[in-house]
Design a protein around this motif. Structure first.
Motif, PDB file in Angstrom:
ATOM      1  N   MET A 120      22.083  -4.872 -33.536  1.00 34.05           N
ATOM      2  CA  MET A 120      21.392  -4.899 -34.822  1.00 34.05           C
ATOM      3  C   MET A 120      20.954  -6.302 -35.238  1.00 34.05           C
ATOM      4  SD  MET A 120      21.281  -1.759 -36.168  1.00 34.05           S
ATOM      5  CE  MET A 120      21.480  -1.736 -37.942  1.00 34.05           C
ATOM      6  N   HIS A 121      21.817  -7.277 -35.027  1.00 34.89           N
ATOM      7  CA  HIS A 121      21.522  -8.651 -35.436  1.00 34.89           C
ATOM      8  C   HIS A 121      21.049  -9.424 -34.211  1.00 34.89           C
ATOM      9  CE1 HIS A 121      24.633  -7.170 -38.295  1.00 34.89           C
ATOM     10  NE2 HIS A 121      23.811  -7.715 -39.180  1.00 34.89           N
ATOM     11  N   ILE A 122      19.852  -9.972 -34.278  1.00 34.73           N
ATOM     12  CA  ILE A 122      19.235 -10.631 -33.128  1.00 34.73           C
ATOM     13  C   ILE A 122      19.081 -12.127 -33.432  1.00 34.73           C
ATOM     14  CG2 ILE A 122      17.317 -10.601 -31.499  1.00 34.73           C
ATOM     15  CD1 ILE A 122      18.838  -7.944 -31.661  1.00 34.73           C
ATOM     16  N   PRO A 123      19.713 -13.005 -32.636  1.00 32.36           N
ATOM     17  CA  PRO A 123      19.645 -14.438 -32.912  1.00 32.36           C
ATOM     18  C   PRO A 123      18.358 -15.073 -32.401  1.00 32.36           C
ATOM     19  CG  PRO A 123      20.972 -14.074 -30.963  1.00 32.36           C
ATOM     20  CD  PRO A 123      20.596 -12.705 -31.482  1.00 32.36           C
ATOM     21  N   ASP A 124      18.075 -16.256 -32.907  1.00 33.16           N
ATOM     22  CA  ASP A 124      16.972 -17.082 -32.405  1.00 33.16           C
ATOM     23  C   ASP A 124      17.375 -18.540 -32.589  1.00 33.16           C
ATOM     24  OD1 ASP A 124      14.449 -17.649 -31.330  1.00 33.16           O
ATOM     25  OD2 ASP A 124      13.599 -17.941 -33.320  1.00 33.16           O
ATOM     26  N   ASP A 125      18.112 -19.033 -31.610  1.00 35.18           N
ATOM     27  CA  ASP A 125      18.626 -20.396 -31.628  1.00 35.18           C
ATOM     28  C   ASP A 125      18.224 -21.083 -30.324  1.00 35.18           C
ATOM     29  OD1 ASP A 125      20.005 -20.316 -34.119  1.00 35.18           O
ATOM     30  OD2 ASP A 125      21.614 -19.166 -33.168  1.00 35.18           O
ATOM     31  N   PRO A 126      18.360 -22.399 -30.237  1.00 36.38           N
ATOM     32  CA  PRO A 126      18.064 -23.069 -28.971  1.00 36.38           C
ATOM     33  C   PRO A 126      18.854 -22.454 -27.821  1.00 36.38           C
ATOM     34  CG  PRO A 126      18.330 -24.686 -30.720  1.00 36.38           C
ATOM     35  CD  PRO A 126      18.699 -23.360 -31.308  1.00 36.38           C
ATOM     36  N   ALA A 127      18.126 -22.018 -26.788  1.00 38.43           N
ATOM     37  CA  ALA A 127      18.682 -21.377 -25.583  1.00 38.43           C
ATOM     38  C   ALA A 127      19.212 -19.970 -25.834  1.00 38.43           C
ATOM     39  CB  ALA A 127      19.750 -22.241 -24.930  1.00 38.43           C
TER      40      ALA A 127
END
Length: 298
Positions: A120-127
């Motif tokens: 449900m929760h999708i990250p968008d961080d470096p790498a």
């Protein structure tokens, strides 16, 4: 029906470049866990390959597998049937052209699919560029009926959100599994690494305490270099663990070794803790409407 104590197994493993190799090694670990008494076993997030979300590349969508024709699921269904175990099997799901999920299926001891959860929760961080690849899940926070009680799985970044764990508990889950791929950026490990790993453990122990249930997190290990930055990459920190309904760590793996982690789940322990810490009883559900808003602006 009263559920007797049972053993869960977490497979902490390295992930190679070849999918077949990873499936074969996962099957080997599942068999070993079953031989040692595990009845419910969970594999780490996206274990079929190195963690490909370190870069954005449309060609990598070719790795996705349809739910109804997934080589990964077929392989693990056969192993579940062979070992008479329940398996949580993460996989990269192709739902339609341009529509993909980070998913986990529960396979029962006959090799049948018992349920599906989509992250449900999708990250968008470096790498950790997961928003490029994955659509947020649309199945909600679910729990699946098994002979071992109701079991639930969320995935990795879901670990940081108390709402998901709470809703799994409200669905009746007694054990919450978190297949995971989390690690250190090498350039910040020395200054931030200890705090990052401790926060990861602490927040999940908090979910166990606040909901009076077992929480099991299973991670991969090993350094996986960045495909685009020779100074980058991720060092996955392992540290798979199981916390009981009071947040006590009852089993934990090292940071850098492949490990089959076993822990006993005792439903009577859950019952006893919830009778003495009745958080579900004392919730003020009539006062929580703000939780469905992004932010409570003045």
């Amino acid at each position: 029906m009263k559920v007797q104590p049972f053993t869960i197994g977490l497979v902490q493993m390295r992930c190679a470049a070849d999918r077949t190799e990873n499936l074969d090694r996962a099957a080997h670990f599942v068999r070993e866990a079953a031989d040692r008494g595990a009845r419910v076993i969970c594999l780490p997030e996206l274990f079929q390959s190195p963690y490909f979300c370190q870069m954005e590349d449309t060609a990598l969508f070719d790795r996705a597998e349809p739910f109804d024709d997934s080589p990964s699921l077929r392989a693990m269904q056969a192993v579940a049937r062979e070992t008479r175990t329940y398996l949580f099997v993460p996989f990269f799901e192709r739902r339609a052209a341009g529509l993909y999920h980070n998913s986990v299926a529960l396979v029962d001891d006959r090799g049948d699919i018992r349920g599906l959860y989509r992250k449900m929760h999708i990250p968008d961080d470096p790498a950790y560029y997961e928003k490029f690849y994955f659509t947020p899940g649309d199945l909600g926070f679910v729990a699946f009926d098994t002979p071992y009680g109701r079991l639930a799985s969320l995935i990795c970044w879901d670990q940081w959100f108390p709402e998901g764990a709470r809703l799994a508990a409200l669905r009746g889950a007694t054990v919450l599994f978190y297949p995971t791929a989390i690690g250190w950026h090498p350039y910040e490990k020395e200054t931030h690494g200890a705090a990052q790993r401790d926060a990861w453990r602490t927040v999940q122990r908090g979910h166990a305490i606040a909901n009076g249930m077992y929480v099991a997190a299973v991670n991969r290990i090993g350094f996986e270099p960045s495909p685009t930055d020779e100074l980058g990459g991720l060092e996955f920190w392992g540290s798979s663990f199981v916390a009981d309904p009071q947040g006590v760590i009852v089993a934990e793996a090292p940071t850098d070794e492949e490990t089959i982690l076993l822990a006993e789940v005792n439903p009577s322990r859950l019952e006893d803790v919830r009778r003495n810490w009745p958080f579900l009883r004392d919730r003020r559900i009539e006062a929580y409407d703000g939780l469905t808003r992004r932010f409570l602006d003045s």
